[in-house]
Design an enzyme around this catalytic site. Structure first.
Site, PDB file in Angstrom:
ATOM      1  N   GLY A  12      -4.476   4.324   3.498  1.00 43.34           N
ATOM      2  CA  GLY A  12      -3.387   3.823   2.676  1.00 43.34           C
ATOM      3  C   GLY A  12      -3.964   2.876   1.650  1.00 43.34           C
ATOM      4  N   TYR A  48       0.190   1.635  12.643  1.00 41.17           N
ATOM      5  CA  TYR A  48      -0.105   0.580  13.620  1.00 41.17           C
ATOM      6  C   TYR A  48      -1.538   0.120  13.423  1.00 41.17           C
ATOM      7  CZ  TYR A  48      -1.753  -1.421  18.028  1.00 41.17           C
ATOM      8  OH  TYR A  48      -2.342  -2.227  18.966  1.00 41.17           O
ATOM      9  N   HIS A  49      -1.750  -1.192  13.489  1.00 43.35           N
ATOM     10  CA  HIS A  49      -3.091  -1.762  13.541  1.00 43.35           C
ATOM     11  C   HIS A  49      -3.187  -2.640  14.784  1.00 43.35           C
ATOM     12  CE1 HIS A  49      -4.006  -0.156   9.713  1.00 43.35           C
ATOM     13  NE2 HIS A  49      -3.337  -1.041   8.992  1.00 43.35           N
ATOM     14  N   CYS A  54       2.924   7.322  10.027  1.00 47.63           N
ATOM     15  CA  CYS A  54       2.834   7.988   8.723  1.00 47.63           C
ATOM     16  C   CYS A  54       3.928   9.031   8.536  1.00 47.63           C
ATOM     17  CB  CYS A  54       1.451   8.625   8.539  1.00 47.63           C
ATOM     18  SG  CYS A  54       0.107   7.421   8.640  1.00 47.63           S
ATOM     19  N   ARG A  76       0.841  -1.205   0.000  1.00 43.46           N
ATOM     20  CA  ARG A  76       0.000   0.000   0.000  1.00 43.46           C
ATOM     21  C   ARG A  76       0.870   1.247   0.000  1.00 43.46           C
ATOM     22  NH1 ARG A  76       1.006   2.345   4.646  1.00 43.46           N
ATOM     23  NH2 ARG A  76       1.346   1.110   6.527  1.00 43.46           N
ATOM     24  N   GLY A  77       0.256   2.375  -0.311  1.00 43.04           N
ATOM     25  CA  GLY A  77       0.966   3.632  -0.210  1.00 43.04           C
ATOM     26  C   GLY A  77       1.146   4.042   1.239  1.00 43.04           C
ATOM     27  N   TYR A 109       4.861   3.951   7.858  1.00 36.07           N
ATOM     28  CA  TYR A 109       4.501   2.999   8.912  1.00 36.07           C
ATOM     29  C   TYR A 109       3.213   3.416   9.609  1.00 36.07           C
ATOM     30  CZ  TYR A 109       8.831   0.325   8.739  1.00 36.07           C
ATOM     31  OH  TYR A 109       9.856  -0.497   8.332  1.00 36.07           O
ATOM     32  N   GLY A 136      -7.080   0.307   2.446  1.00 35.94           N
ATOM     33  CA  GLY A 136      -8.177   1.230   2.667  1.00 35.94           C
ATOM     34  C   GLY A 136      -7.927   2.185   3.803  1.00 35.94           C
TER      35      GLY A 136
END
Length: 213
Positions: free
Chosen positions: A144, A77-78, A173, A71-72, A75, A155
């Site tokens: 992203g 966090y999820h 980011c 993805r664009g 870094y 997404g």
């Protein structure tokens, strides 16, 4: 066009497995073997790096698993308490306008947050959705995306009630701006409520991409 398939994955969805499934779904959409889809997931803690990620922005590489994605962005966090939304749309059939697509995602979040009494906005030159607080703007949602033969992948991610301290392991980011969440703003809500708000606003988002169902 028909509405995309709407699917809420139960529990904590393994990031690598979900990523592989998303890649396959995008391939099937382009081949004409599957419909467009929107998946809503909640992952275990993971740091993910986009195509612009810089090594010096991964501050604590041993804290959580680190995944490289196509993805664009940089870094992010999820983790638990965060609603991640994977959007797989056929942009070849929706006008081939990437900027319009990204703007549609941003406004989708803005509209959904408004249903909880949260006023949010975009900031010129930065990707994502922000709220204004006593100390200035704070990021409440990240975006992203990636395109493969005009089918979108990845997404957005909305901070519902994650542990915000987990963001300390990266420079999110590539920005020094703080992050926030609905819980931090005093909006106690559930994932089901967030999902319902997003689903109720889905038609508006699709119209903003250029072609509505």
């Amino acid at each position: 066009m028909a509405l995309p398939q709407w699917c809420v994955l139960p529990g904590l969805a393994d990031y690598a497995e979900t990523l592989a499934a998303m890649e396959q779904r995008a391939f099937d959409i382009r081949a004409g073997n599957a419909s467009e889809a929107i998946w809503l997931v909640e992952p275990p803690p993971v740091y993910t790096g986009g195509t612009s990620a810089r090594a010096d922005e991964l501050l604590q590489p041993d804290r959580f698993p680190v995944m490289t994605t196509g993805r664009g962005g940089r870094y992010t966090y999820h983790g638990p308490g965060q609603r991640v939304v994977y959007v797989m749309l056929d942009l070849a059939a929706r006008g081939r306008d990437v900027r319009r697509f990204v703007a549609a995602l941003e406004h989708w979040v803005i509209d959904a947050l408004a249903d909880f009494g949260v006023e949010s906005r975009i900031i010129c030159g930065k990707v994502g959705v922000w709220v204004d607080g006593d100390t200035g703007p704070a990021k409440i949602a990240a975006l992203g995306v990636r395109l493969r033969q005009w089918v979108s992948l990845h997404g957005l991610a909305i901070n519902v009630a994650p542990d915000l301290e987990h963001f300390a392991g990266i420079l999110p980011c590539g920005l020094h701006d703080p992050v926030t969440s609905l819980a931090t703003l005093g909006r106690e809500t559930t994932m089901n409520e967030i999902d319902s708000a997003l689903q109720n606003r889905l038609g508006d988002m699709l119209r903003r991409t250029g072609i509505a169902p």
